[in-house]
Design an enzyme around this catalytic site. Sequence first.
Site, PDB file in Angstrom:
ATOM      1  N   SER A 140       0.946  -1.301  -0.085  1.00  0.00           N
ATOM      2  CA  SER A 140      -0.069   0.099   0.055  1.00  0.00           C
ATOM      3  C   SER A 140       0.882   1.350  -0.029  1.00  0.00           C
ATOM      4  O   SER A 140       1.991   1.135   0.308  1.00  0.00           O
ATOM      5  CB  SER A 140      -0.725   0.048   1.204  1.00  0.00           C
ATOM      6  OG  SER A 140      -1.604   1.262   1.362  1.00  0.00           O
ATOM      7  N   TYR A 153      -2.156  -1.151  10.313  1.00  0.00           N
ATOM      8  CA  TYR A 153      -2.124  -1.202   8.811  1.00  0.00           C
ATOM      9  C   TYR A 153      -0.828  -0.769   8.442  1.00  0.00           C
ATOM     10  O   TYR A 153      -0.224  -1.615   7.533  1.00  0.00           O
ATOM     11  CB  TYR A 153      -3.280  -0.549   8.293  1.00  0.00           C
ATOM     12  CG  TYR A 153      -3.566  -0.891   6.919  1.00  0.00           C
ATOM     13  CD1 TYR A 153      -4.216  -1.929   6.403  1.00  0.00           C
ATOM     14  CD2 TYR A 153      -3.020   0.167   5.736  1.00  0.00           C
ATOM     15  CE1 TYR A 153      -4.455  -2.140   4.998  1.00  0.00           C
ATOM     16  CE2 TYR A 153      -3.085   0.057   4.487  1.00  0.00           C
ATOM     17  CZ  TYR A 153      -4.009  -1.084   4.274  1.00  0.00           C
ATOM     18  OH  TYR A 153      -4.300  -1.661   2.667  1.00  0.00           O
TER      19      TYR A 153
END
Length: 248
Positions: A140, A153
């Site tokens: 990401s 995350y």
Amino acid sequence: MTKRVAVITGGASGIGRETCLKFARKGDRVVVADFNEAAGNETAEMIRSNNGEAIFIKTDVSKYEDVTRLIEKTVEEYGRIDIMFNNAGIGSSTPVLDMNMETYHKIIDINQHGVAYGIIEAGKKMKELNIKGVIINTTSVYGILASPSTFAYHATKGAVNMMTKSAALELAPYGIRVVGIAPGVVDTAIIQSYRDHGIIDSMKAKVMGNKLTQPEQLANAVYLLSLEEADAINGSVVMADEGYASFK
């Protein structure tokens, strides 16, 4: 030609489902892996109803034994594994000081450990079968950029970036590539918290074109990375973020 076999985790929805459909349309045999049995079977049936080849294997990527079974059953069914797309992942929007440890460990177990298990098990099987395959990991922009309320995350995606590089170095002698792909803001269920907080427009403003990336776009990019023509791309994290990391 021998048809390639692609194993795709998180194949029940979002980027995973679109990638399953993409590989199948291109003539590859697809193994749909997901914890969601109903939606995973639906993905496989969508492929078969369009004359593609697919099976569903229920898999909890946070469990090493599940990932081991996934790879073994793939080879039992198709005799090989050419592509491993470690895509399954979850997110949570929680300020760091409010982080619940159960949620923290769940995110780490799925997003980080699940990718590690996929790299290890697919890599071992590719080496054993002498297949010059490719392992692709979903990371990401949040593997390199900080954002509020995404502490766990961030930790997982930073880890995936380095696991990609480390595994690529060790697996290169066997002709196995390992590549990361880093989406930005993709129009899937994982960004529901942005919708709930009414900040979708501000998220769109962070990318070139002022729009959310569609899952099909990521599927196209993953497919390109899987091709032999992309064999110079190894140990890299490819940004598929429509400029998110460089625009603002």
